[in-house]
Enzyme design. Sequence first.
Site, PDB file in Angstrom:
ATOM      1  N   TYR A  49       0.811  -1.218   0.000  1.00 44.71           N
ATOM      2  CA  TYR A  49       0.000   0.000   0.000  1.00 44.71           C
ATOM      3  C   TYR A  49       0.852   1.280   0.000  1.00 44.71           C
ATOM      4  O   TYR A  49       0.375   2.336   0.441  1.00 44.71           O
ATOM      5  CB  TYR A  49      -0.955  -0.006   1.201  1.00 44.71           C
ATOM      6  CG  TYR A  49      -2.285  -0.697   0.939  1.00 44.71           C
ATOM      7  CD1 TYR A  49      -3.010  -0.457  -0.230  1.00 44.71           C
ATOM      8  CD2 TYR A  49      -2.848  -1.561   1.885  1.00 44.71           C
ATOM      9  CE1 TYR A  49      -4.235  -1.080  -0.469  1.00 44.71           C
ATOM     10  CE2 TYR A  49      -4.075  -2.195   1.655  1.00 44.71           C
ATOM     11  CZ  TYR A  49      -4.758  -1.932   0.473  1.00 44.71           C
ATOM     12  OH  TYR A  49      -5.975  -2.537   0.248  1.00 44.71           O
ATOM     13  N   ARG A  85     -13.534  -4.842 -10.431  1.00 43.96           N
ATOM     14  CA  ARG A  85     -13.921  -3.676  -9.621  1.00 43.96           C
ATOM     15  C   ARG A  85     -15.449  -3.575  -9.538  1.00 43.96           C
ATOM     16  O   ARG A  85     -16.005  -3.174  -8.510  1.00 43.96           O
ATOM     17  CB  ARG A  85     -13.352  -2.383 -10.227  1.00 43.96           C
ATOM     18  CG  ARG A  85     -11.839  -2.305 -10.286  1.00 43.96           C
ATOM     19  CD  ARG A  85     -11.174  -2.006  -8.972  1.00 43.96           C
ATOM     20  NE  ARG A  85     -11.591  -0.761  -8.353  1.00 43.96           N
ATOM     21  CZ  ARG A  85     -11.037  -0.261  -7.244  1.00 43.96           C
ATOM     22  NH1 ARG A  85     -10.051  -0.910  -6.628  1.00 43.96           N
ATOM     23  NH2 ARG A  85     -11.456   0.854  -6.711  1.00 43.96           N
ATOM     24  N   HIS A 115      -9.684  -6.793  -2.311  1.00 45.61           N
ATOM     25  CA  HIS A 115      -8.907  -5.772  -3.012  1.00 45.61           C
ATOM     26  C   HIS A 115      -8.913  -6.120  -4.488  1.00 45.61           C
ATOM     27  O   HIS A 115      -8.891  -7.304  -4.844  1.00 45.61           O
ATOM     28  CB  HIS A 115      -7.453  -5.756  -2.511  1.00 45.61           C
ATOM     29  CG  HIS A 115      -6.550  -4.953  -3.406  1.00 45.61           C
ATOM     30  ND1 HIS A 115      -6.428  -3.594  -3.307  1.00 45.61           N
ATOM     31  CD2 HIS A 115      -5.785  -5.324  -4.469  1.00 45.61           C
ATOM     32  CE1 HIS A 115      -5.608  -3.157  -4.263  1.00 45.61           C
ATOM     33  NE2 HIS A 115      -5.202  -4.195  -4.977  1.00 45.61           N
ATOM     34  N   GLU A 126       1.267  -4.853  -8.641  1.00 45.04           N
ATOM     35  CA  GLU A 126       0.689  -5.684  -7.578  1.00 45.04           C
ATOM     36  C   GLU A 126       0.854  -7.184  -7.864  1.00 45.04           C
ATOM     37  O   GLU A 126       1.117  -7.964  -6.945  1.00 45.04           O
ATOM     38  CB  GLU A 126      -0.788  -5.328  -7.390  1.00 45.04           C
ATOM     39  CG  GLU A 126      -0.950  -3.921  -6.817  1.00 45.04           C
ATOM     40  CD  GLU A 126      -2.394  -3.460  -6.716  1.00 45.04           C
ATOM     41  OE1 GLU A 126      -3.313  -4.216  -7.110  1.00 45.04           O
ATOM     42  OE2 GLU A 126      -2.609  -2.342  -6.221  1.00 45.04           O
TER      43      GLU A 126
HETATM   44  P1  GDP Z   1      -9.912   0.407  -3.077  1.00 45.55           P
HETATM   45  O1  GDP Z   1      -9.077   0.535  -4.340  1.00 45.55           O
HETATM   46  O2  GDP Z   1     -11.394   0.420  -3.367  1.00 45.55           O
HETATM   47  O3  GDP Z   1      -9.507  -0.774  -2.236  1.00 45.55           O
HETATM   48  O4  GDP Z   1      -9.676   1.746  -2.216  1.00 45.55           O
HETATM   49  P2  GDP Z   1      -8.363   2.636  -1.908  1.00 45.55           P
HETATM   50  O5  GDP Z   1      -7.228   2.255  -2.823  1.00 45.55           O
HETATM   51  O6  GDP Z   1      -8.804   4.052  -1.891  1.00 45.55           O
HETATM   52  O7  GDP Z   1      -7.976   2.237  -0.417  1.00 45.55           O
HETATM   53  C1  GDP Z   1      -7.275   1.069  -0.122  1.00 45.55           C
HETATM   54  C2  GDP Z   1      -7.877   0.423   1.098  1.00 45.55           C
HETATM   55  O8  GDP Z   1      -7.630   1.253   2.247  1.00 45.55           O
HETATM   56  C3  GDP Z   1      -9.394   0.238   1.072  1.00 45.55           C
HETATM   57  O9  GDP Z   1      -9.830  -0.895   0.365  1.00 45.55           O
HETATM   58  C4  GDP Z   1      -9.712   0.148   2.547  1.00 45.55           C
HETATM   59  O10 GDP Z   1      -9.393  -1.150   3.065  1.00 45.55           O
HETATM   60  C5  GDP Z   1      -8.748   1.170   3.140  1.00 45.55           C
HETATM   61  N1  GDP Z   1      -9.360   2.514   3.232  1.00 45.55           N
HETATM   62  C6  GDP Z   1      -9.736   3.350   2.215  1.00 45.55           C
HETATM   63  N2  GDP Z   1     -10.255   4.489   2.679  1.00 45.55           N
HETATM   64  C7  GDP Z   1     -10.210   4.392   4.037  1.00 45.55           C
HETATM   65  C8  GDP Z   1     -10.599   5.262   5.105  1.00 45.55           C
HETATM   66  O11 GDP Z   1     -11.085   6.370   4.898  1.00 45.55           O
HETATM   67  N3  GDP Z   1     -10.400   4.792   6.380  1.00 45.55           N
HETATM   68  C9  GDP Z   1      -9.838   3.564   6.632  1.00 45.55           C
HETATM   69  N4  GDP Z   1      -9.665   3.177   7.906  1.00 45.55           N
HETATM   70  N5  GDP Z   1      -9.470   2.738   5.657  1.00 45.55           N
HETATM   71  C10 GDP Z   1      -9.650   3.128   4.378  1.00 45.55           C
END
Ligand code: GDP
Length: 138
Positions: A49, A85, A115, A126
């Site tokens: 990440y 997605r 994910h 990834e």
């Molecule tokens: P994804 O691509 O839909 O998985 O979303 P992102 O890449 O934006 O974020 C990665 C992961 O971080 C998400 O799947 C969640 O597990 C976590 N995450 C995202 N936004 C938040 C947030 O606002 N708070 C917290 N605690 N975790 C978050």
Amino acid sequence: MERTLSIIKPDGVSRGLIGEVIRRFEANKIKIVAMKMIYMTKAQAQGFYAVHKERPFFGSVTDFMSSGPSVVMVLEGENVIAKNRELMGATDFRKAAEGTIRRDFATDIEKNVVHGSDAPETAAFEISYFFNRLEITG
Ligand code: GDP
């Protein structure tokens, strides 16, 4: 033909959702070309990440991703990045469409079961983060 990385996150594994997630992939004709169970260290989760390292939730999400085993998979097919997605649903399950994995099973914005890579460049990074060439069939 595209490839994407899918992860059944620690909440999905501990809640017994491995079969259900894979069932949805297969029901939607998504081909799985690599799969294994891993237990990420905190450092491995931070590497995965890394794009989010400035975000306020970076510490929390990397703790979560290293809290138990995950199932990582490579999915292959036409348009599979977007298709996966679509099956997953929005990051925040409250905003996810009906019938998506996150809408049906996620418990909060972080513990959202799955994910999926969001673009060809992130998919390439990834996939190579978890799999070498010999581990990917097809
Ligand atoms: P994804 O691509 O839909 O998985 O979303 P992102 O890449 O934006 O974020 C990665 C992961 O971080 C998400 O799947 C969640 O597990 C976590 N995450 C995202 N936004 C938040 C947030 O606002 N708070 C917290 N605690 N975790 C978050």
